[in-house]
Design a protein around this motif. Structure first.
Motif, PDB file in Angstrom:
ATOM      1  N   VAL A 181      40.999  27.522  -0.810  1.00  0.00           N
ATOM      2  CA  VAL A 181      39.460  27.872  -1.479  1.00  0.00           C
ATOM      3  C   VAL A 181      38.293  27.784  -0.421  1.00  0.00           C
ATOM      4  CG1 VAL A 181      37.383  26.467  -3.050  1.00  0.00           C
ATOM      5  CG2 VAL A 181      40.348  26.431  -3.828  1.00  0.00           C
ATOM      6  N   ILE A 182      38.485  27.206   0.504  1.00  0.00           N
ATOM      7  CA  ILE A 182      37.601  26.979   1.025  1.00  0.00           C
ATOM      8  C   ILE A 182      38.257  28.234   2.671  1.00  0.00           C
ATOM      9  CG2 ILE A 182      36.786  25.966   3.743  1.00  0.00           C
ATOM     10  CD1 ILE A 182      36.606  23.111   2.160  1.00  0.00           C
ATOM     11  N   CYS A 207      41.933  24.464   2.574  1.00  0.00           N
ATOM     12  CA  CYS A 207      42.475  24.358   1.528  1.00  0.00           C
ATOM     13  C   CYS A 207      42.322  26.027   0.892  1.00  0.00           C
ATOM     14  CB  CYS A 207      42.302  23.858   0.263  1.00  0.00           C
ATOM     15  SG  CYS A 207      40.791  24.564  -0.808  1.00  0.00           S
ATOM     16  N   CYS A 238      36.574  23.730  -8.342  1.00  0.00           N
ATOM     17  CA  CYS A 238      36.281  22.948  -7.861  1.00  0.00           C
ATOM     18  C   CYS A 238      34.374  23.041  -7.755  1.00  0.00           C
ATOM     19  CB  CYS A 238      36.651  22.239  -6.504  1.00  0.00           C
ATOM     20  SG  CYS A 238      36.772  22.808  -5.298  1.00  0.00           S
ATOM     21  N   CYS A 292      37.472  16.135   0.131  1.00  0.00           N
ATOM     22  CA  CYS A 292      36.163  17.066   0.752  1.00  0.00           C
ATOM     23  C   CYS A 292      35.045  17.534  -0.226  1.00  0.00           C
ATOM     24  CB  CYS A 292      37.769  18.517   0.392  1.00  0.00           C
ATOM     25  SG  CYS A 292      36.825  20.312   0.438  1.00  0.00           S
ATOM     26  N   GLU A 293      35.376  17.676  -1.431  1.00  0.00           N
ATOM     27  CA  GLU A 293      34.587  17.665  -2.441  1.00  0.00           C
ATOM     28  C   GLU A 293      33.637  15.764  -2.448  1.00  0.00           C
ATOM     29  OE1 GLU A 293      34.353  19.719  -5.837  1.00  0.00           O
ATOM     30  OE2 GLU A 293      33.330  18.368  -6.900  1.00  0.00           O
ATOM     31  N   CYS A 313      41.492  19.735  -7.690  1.00  0.00           N
ATOM     32  CA  CYS A 313      42.171  20.352  -6.416  1.00  0.00           C
ATOM     33  C   CYS A 313      43.259  20.126  -6.447  1.00  0.00           C
ATOM     34  CB  CYS A 313      40.682  18.739  -5.648  1.00  0.00           C
ATOM     35  SG  CYS A 313      41.496  18.693  -3.745  1.00  0.00           S
ATOM     36  N   PRO A 338      38.819  15.009  -6.767  1.00  0.00           N
ATOM     37  CA  PRO A 338      37.889  16.059  -7.391  1.00  0.00           C
ATOM     38  C   PRO A 338      38.318  17.105  -8.063  1.00  0.00           C
ATOM     39  CG  PRO A 338      37.645  16.512  -4.661  1.00  0.00           C
ATOM     40  CD  PRO A 338      38.508  15.397  -4.847  1.00  0.00           C
ATOM     41  N   ILE A 363      32.454  21.929  -5.229  1.00  0.00           N
ATOM     42  CA  ILE A 363      32.668  22.408  -3.796  1.00  0.00           C
ATOM     43  C   ILE A 363      31.901  23.990  -3.109  1.00  0.00           C
ATOM     44  CG2 ILE A 363      34.198  21.716  -2.601  1.00  0.00           C
ATOM     45  CD1 ILE A 363      32.799  20.587   0.214  1.00  0.00           C
TER      46      ILE A 363
HETATM   47  S1  SF4 Z   1      37.436  20.227  -3.187  1.00  0.00           S
HETATM   48 FE1  SF4 Z   1      39.594  20.344  -2.929  1.00  0.00          FE
HETATM   49  S2  SF4 Z   1      40.284  22.292  -3.897  1.00  0.00           S
HETATM   50 FE2  SF4 Z   1      38.019  22.718  -3.673  1.00  0.00          FE
HETATM   51  S3  SF4 Z   1      37.979  22.426  -1.620  1.00  0.00           S
HETATM   52 FE3  SF4 Z   1      38.197  21.098  -1.260  1.00  0.00          FE
HETATM   53  S4  SF4 Z   1      40.676  20.481  -0.950  1.00  0.00           S
HETATM   54 FE4  SF4 Z   1      39.707  22.472  -1.913  1.00  0.00          FE
END
Ligand code: SF4
Ligand code: SF4
Lengths: 389, 435
Positions: free
Chosen positions: A108-109, A106, A79, A246-247, A336, A333, A81
């Motif tokens: 990614v973060i 998640c 994604c 999130c994003e 995601c 997103p 962000i």
């Molecule tokens: S948009 Fe979804 S996958 Fe991307 S950092 Fe945020 S929670 Fe994680």
């Protein structure tokens, strides 16, 4: 009294400022001030505030940041962000930030927390784990202790002790903020034509960069101004927007939904401002109170485990009922995992309750709104036809 | 290009035959679980509590292993598309979709026999957020008891007392009582200790085998071959006598190869001359597993260490399951799995592997499905390059979705990587001569 237009203009300027000048100015105003950044969805901002520091929401770069370096850190199938956040870091737009918190939202973060440690070793960086077990003795005890350790880390940055009394006072200020944001959301659910969603978004978003006390006043001013102004009511349907925890979607996307005939009467944008559903008690053990509020009285998102199967997706159904919405828009997103893996289960629950929905994906820098506008427009028309039948 | 010498050795390896029989036996037991009155527990590979599951006479069913098997048998592509037809996004982890698609298509296991519905889902939430959604999806389908065990992530690169206490408390107060209730079997800590003792023995031998790759030439391929070696211990056999026997036999075979100065066995027999030694980060591609492997051994490239063989447990720094501290060691095991470690730890591990295994560099196989592994890998590559002074390379594939395996691209990348290593060596040699 200030007009909504002026208040929103101020918020929009804050939103567009990718150098965080207002936070920089806050820091520069007094020696020794510190700023702590955080990513979505939730961190206990009260503890930062109690240390006399400014919590700063870092929500990517939106559609205004040209990402040059960030793409060298991420494959195309991840994604947006994290890459725009890295861009903000690499281009020194966050060079005044003394600490960064990466909550357990998640993978990614989570992984970005380790990247930050490698890339910015001088910054206090912490992964903030949150409980997915909702028993006081288990998840509660764990989370309380995690917050204790976070507090110790933040004391190191602040250069002073963070006392229980200070946290209690901060809880009171944040309770006020939560009450005001809820009031704003309730107001919009009742009279969405008076509080366009893009405005509500900008007003709430200002709270990501302003000191909380200032933000409280800003919401009060906006509510008073919105109440006083007459605005034309459109023949729009009412929808709940979900998946945006999130994003961030581009502001244009939010605007497009309303232009296409959908009033957003609830959403999961900037969820940290409404994460705790009620006032947190200001008596007793403050960290224990924050932990209990998280366990028993917090929002639902795809990033949170639902331990009772019967409850899966119910929060969306409740949101629809409580706000009188007529449908749900799933906007996630691209790439995601939490939002997209959750979606089929949430949609099944809506189907079981005869609630119509549509779904699409976005990126924080999506430019082309035409397809989304068309899809939302068709959705709005079909809801109107359906309710007329 | 070296040509592998055809050999019948593959067929003769006792360990391999043993493993085949073990896995087939396991799928047989799963297929007849209902008739045999046995209950089934579905759980994931990273942080799997096999010893505990066995203590309750439960059979362990691992959705990821089913997905891998479907991938190797070229069925996963179909399953993924089936799941997408049912509303699952093209963007998300294909392991999940392969599993869901398999269930939608009747849940016939990889050996052609139907898999039983689980009696309990044990979500040991280790190192990957997707697991949480995957189990919610399975729970929605099976409506069975679900146990959730949260494994805190090593955000600061260590296991704190709070993290350990949390896991142990969940085991005591939640996981064990629920497993007792579901299975009808009383918890017996001595039985658990016995299984843990078995685990530790097998773990010793596994480490010995994986570390044999420090020898030149390496007697094993620690990625493609390594995937076979970790099968029993990451799957349903850790803690069993079978696993002890398997790893003992494997250890002896590998020792014999070292003694004979032999390189690794490939699907086409012994690999020829060892030309390149690589460390690999990331899972493999399973849908073209053989072709992928061939791109390496055809060039004389052997993988001497990999992170994927640590995903179901990191044993090479001394951790062993410990019968004297049963619950604490299960907790530490879960928290220590590779993807539960933070990025600086991963960089350290990989950079050390490059040094200790005298590798030519780090190759990353980045998996489209897997945010847990993939997010941050480009930085990992640059950090490891910086620390080791050895060149890195990056390829992109997927685990079980054949649409994301592009043989020509991968082959090109690998060839240029090998050339880069050659140049680096020549450069080094020239510099060495000049010095
Ligand atoms: S948009 Fe979804 S996958 Fe991307 S950092 Fe945020 S929670 Fe994680
Ligand atoms: S995201 Fe990665 S670790 Fe998680 S289930 Fe998928 S392949 Fe496995």
């Amino acid at each position: 009294m200030a007009a909504t237009k002026d208040i929103v203009a101020r918020c929009e300027a804050l939103f567009e400022d990718l150098n965080f000048e207002s936070a920089r100015a806050w820091k520069a105003a007094e020696d020794g001030r510190k700023v702590i950044g955080y990513l979505p969805v939730y961190v206990p901002r009260e503890i930062i505030h109690a240390g006399g520091m400014l919590p700063l929401g870092v929500l990517g770069g939106g559609d205004r940041l040209e990402v040059i370096h960030g793409d060298a850190y991420y494959q195309s199938y991840i994604c947006r962000i994290p890459r725009s956040t890295v861009e903000l870091g690499v281009t020194k737009r966050l060079d005044f930030v003394d600490g960064m918190l990466f909550p357990s939202t998640c993978d990614v973060i989570r992984n970005l927390s380790g990247m930050w440690k490698l890339m910015f070793p001088e910054v206090y960086t912490r992964y903030v784990d949150v409980p997915q077990n909702f028993d006081d003795e288990l998840g509660g005890a764990f989370f309380r202790q995690e917050m204790e350790e976070l507090k110790e880390g933040l004391e190191g940055v602040a250069g002073r002790k963070i006392t229980d009394d200070a946290i209690r006072e901060s809880i009171a200020v944040y309770n006020e903020n939560r009450r005001l944001v809820r009031e704003l959301y309730a107001f919009r659910a009742k009279q969405p034509w008076k509080t366009p969603s893009a405005e509500v978004y900008l007003v709430v978003r200002a709270g990501m960069v302003l000191p909380i006390e200032e933000h409280n006043q800003l919401i009060r001013d906006y509510l008073a101004a919105a109440d006083a102004e007459d605005r034309p009511m459109r023949d729009n349907c009412r929808i709940v927007l979900t998946g945006t925890f999130c994003e961030q979607p581009p502001l244009n996307l939010i605007k497009s939904l309303e232009l296409a005939g959908c009033y957003v009467v609830d959403d999961d944008l900037l969820l940290i401002t409404r994460w705790l559903l009620d006032d947190v008690p200001t008596e007793g053990d403050p960290l224990g109170n924050l932990a209990r509020a998280f366990l028993h009285n917090s929002e639902s998102t795809s990033a949170k485990y639902v331990d009772d199967e019967a409850e899966k997706g119910r929060y969306l159904v409740r949101a629809v009922k409580e706000t009188g919405a007529e449908g749900v828009i799933f906007a996630a997103p691209s790439f995601c995992d939490p939002a997209l893996l959750d979606r089929p289960m949430l949609q099944n629950e809506l189907k079981a309750n005869n609630i119509p929905y549509i779904a699409f994906k976005y990126a924080e820098n999506s430019g082309q709104m035409q397809p989304i506008r068309e899809q939302a427009g068709t959705f709005a028309d079909s809801i109107k036809l359906w309710s007329a039948a | 290009m070296s040509t592998p010498t055809p050999s019948t050795e593959v067929a003769k390896d006792t360990s391999m035959l043993q493993q085949k029989a073990m896995i087939a036996g396991h799928y047989d037991r799963l297929a007849t679980a209902r008739e045999d009155g046995r209950k089934v527990c579905s759980t994931f590979v990273p942080g799997n509590l096999n010893e505990l599951i066995m203590s309750f006479d439960l059979l362990n069913n691992l959705p990821e292993v089913n997905a891998i098997q479907s991938g190797l048998r070229k069925q996963s592509g179909l399953y993924v598309m089936e799941a997408e037809k049912h509303g699952h996004s093209e963007d998300v982890c294909t392991y999940v979709k392969s599993d869901i698609g398999m269930i939608l298509k009747g849940n016939v296991g990889p050996y052609g026999k139907p898999l039983p519905d689980p009696d309990v889902l044990l979500l040991c939430y280790t190192g990957c957020y997707t697991f949480m959604k995957w189990f919610e999806l399975l729970r929605e389908r099976y409506k069975c008891e679900t146990i959730f065990l949260q494994i805190p992530y090593e955000g600061d690169g260590k296991i704190t007392q709070n993290m350990r206490d949390y896991v142990v408390k969940q085991l005591k107060e939640d996981v064990i009582p629920t497993l007792e209730r579901v299975s009808g079997v009383k918890f017996d800590i001595d039985r658990l200790r016995e299984y843990l003792r078995n685990s530790a023995k097998a773990e010793d031998d596994l480490v010995h085998v994986l570390q044999a790759a420090k020898t030149k030439p390496s007697p094993i391929d620690a990625y493609f071959g390594g995937i076979y070696y970790i099968g029993p211990i990451f799957g349903a056999f850790r803690g069993t006598e079978d696993a002890i026997g398997y790893y003992r036999a494997l250890r002896e075979e590998i020792d014999a190869r070292v003694a004979a100065g032999q390189g690794p066995v490939t699907p086409e027999g012994d690999m020829g001359e060892e030309k390149y030694r690589l460390v690999v980060e990331g899972p493999p591609n399973y849908t073209s597993f053989r072709d992928f492997w061939k791109m390496f051994y055809d060039e004389g490239a052997v993988v001497v260490a990999s992170s994927y063989t640590k995903v179901g447990g990191v044993y090479d720094f001394g951790f062993r399951h410990d019968p004297d501290h049963p619950l604490e060691s299960l907790a530490d095991y879960c928290m220590g799995c590779y993807t539960n470690r933070n990025l600086p730890q991963r960089v350290d591990m990989l950079a050390n592997y490059v040094d200790e295994y005298q590798a030519d560099g780090l190759l990353i196989n980045s998996i489209k499905s897997c945010n847990s592994f993939s997010a941050g890998q480009l930085l990992i590559m640059r950090e490891v390059e910086k620390r080791t002074g050895k060149p890195g390379a990056f390829i992109e594939t997927d685990l079980v979705d054949p649409r994301y395996f592009s043989p020509a691209n991968v082959k090109n990348r690998l060839e240029s990587y090998f050339q880069m290593i050659d140049q680096k060596r020549q450069g080094g040699a020239v510099a060495g001569e000049a010095a």
